[in-house]
Design a protein around this motif. Sequence first.
Motif, short mmCIF file in Angstrom:
data_model
loop_
_atom_site.label_atom_id
_atom_site.label_comp_id
_atom_site.label_asym_id
_atom_site.label_seq_id
_atom_site.Cartn_x
_atom_site.Cartn_y
_atom_site.Cartn_z
N THR A 134 12.16 -0.05 6.72
CA THR A 134 11.65 -1.21 7.43
C THR A 134 11.09 -2.16 6.38
O THR A 134 10.25 -1.77 5.57
N VAL A 135 11.58 -3.40 6.39
CA VAL A 135 11.23 -4.39 5.37
C VAL A 135 10.39 -5.49 5.99
O VAL A 135 10.75 -6.04 7.04
N ARG A 136 9.28 -5.82 5.33
CA ARG A 136 8.42 -6.93 5.73
C ARG A 136 8.12 -7.75 4.48
O ARG A 136 8.01 -7.20 3.38
N VAL A 137 7.92 -9.05 4.67
CA VAL A 137 7.48 -9.91 3.57
C VAL A 137 6.16 -10.53 4.00
O VAL A 137 6.10 -11.22 5.02
N ASP B 75 2.90 -12.73 2.43
CA ASP B 75 2.41 -13.51 1.30
C ASP B 75 3.39 -13.49 0.14
O ASP B 75 3.00 -13.38 -1.03
N GLY B 76 4.69 -13.52 0.46
CA GLY B 76 5.72 -13.57 -0.57
C GLY B 76 6.03 -12.23 -1.22
O GLY B 76 6.87 -12.15 -2.11
N VAL B 77 5.39 -11.17 -0.77
CA VAL B 77 5.60 -9.85 -1.35
C VAL B 77 6.40 -8.99 -0.37
O VAL B 77 6.03 -8.84 0.80
N THR B 78 7.50 -8.42 -0.86
CA THR B 78 8.33 -7.54 -0.03
C THR B 78 7.70 -6.16 0.02
O THR B 78 7.37 -5.58 -1.01
N GLN B 79 7.54 -5.67 1.24
CA GLN B 79 7.00 -4.33 1.46
C GLN B 79 8.07 -3.51 2.18
O GLN B 79 8.68 -3.99 3.13
N VAL B 80 8.28 -2.31 1.71
CA VAL B 80 9.30 -1.43 2.29
C VAL B 80 8.62 -0.17 2.81
O VAL B 80 7.92 0.52 2.09
N GLN B 81 8.85 0.10 4.09
CA GLN B 81 8.33 1.31 4.74
C GLN B 81 9.49 2.29 4.88
O GLN B 81 10.58 1.92 5.30
N GLU B 82 9.25 3.54 4.55
CA GLU B 82 10.29 4.57 4.59
C GLU B 82 10.39 5.20 5.98
O GLU B 82 10.16 6.38 6.14
N SER B 83 10.67 4.40 6.99
CA SER B 83 10.87 4.92 8.34
C SER B 83 11.18 3.75 9.27
O SER B 83 11.17 2.60 8.86
N ALA B 84 11.40 4.08 10.52
CA ALA B 84 11.70 3.06 11.52
C ALA B 84 10.47 2.20 11.81
O ALA B 84 9.34 2.62 11.59
N PHE B 85 10.71 1.02 12.32
CA PHE B 85 9.65 0.07 12.65
C PHE B 85 8.69 0.64 13.67
O PHE B 85 7.49 0.52 13.55
#
Length: 116
Positions: A56-59, A61-71
Amino acid sequence: MRYLLTLHMNPTLWATLTDDQKNGVYEGHGAFIKHVTETGEMVETKALAEPAETKTVRVQDGVTQVQESAFVESEAFLCGYYVVDVETEARAVELAAMIPDAQYTAVEARKIIHEG
């Protein structure tokens, strides 16, 4: 009109099914695909990986954050879908009811309102 028919898997429920019931689901998908292909209503179908293989990818404040699971953390997860092209909403619902998973869990029929 095109509809997205989404399939949701509950691994806890799936584990309670007998091998015959599981095989019935697999065979039922084959029969469903054959049917909607023959009627000309099939657009596409996809099976999806389980949540453990999801990013699950979120941005923020311009920073990409990746979560290792479903939303959404849930027992059930989106495991696949069909896109069908039908004349009416009632037909989309009729087809959703023909998907073997509907015996054990919900199949959602959602109208597609935009395609790119």
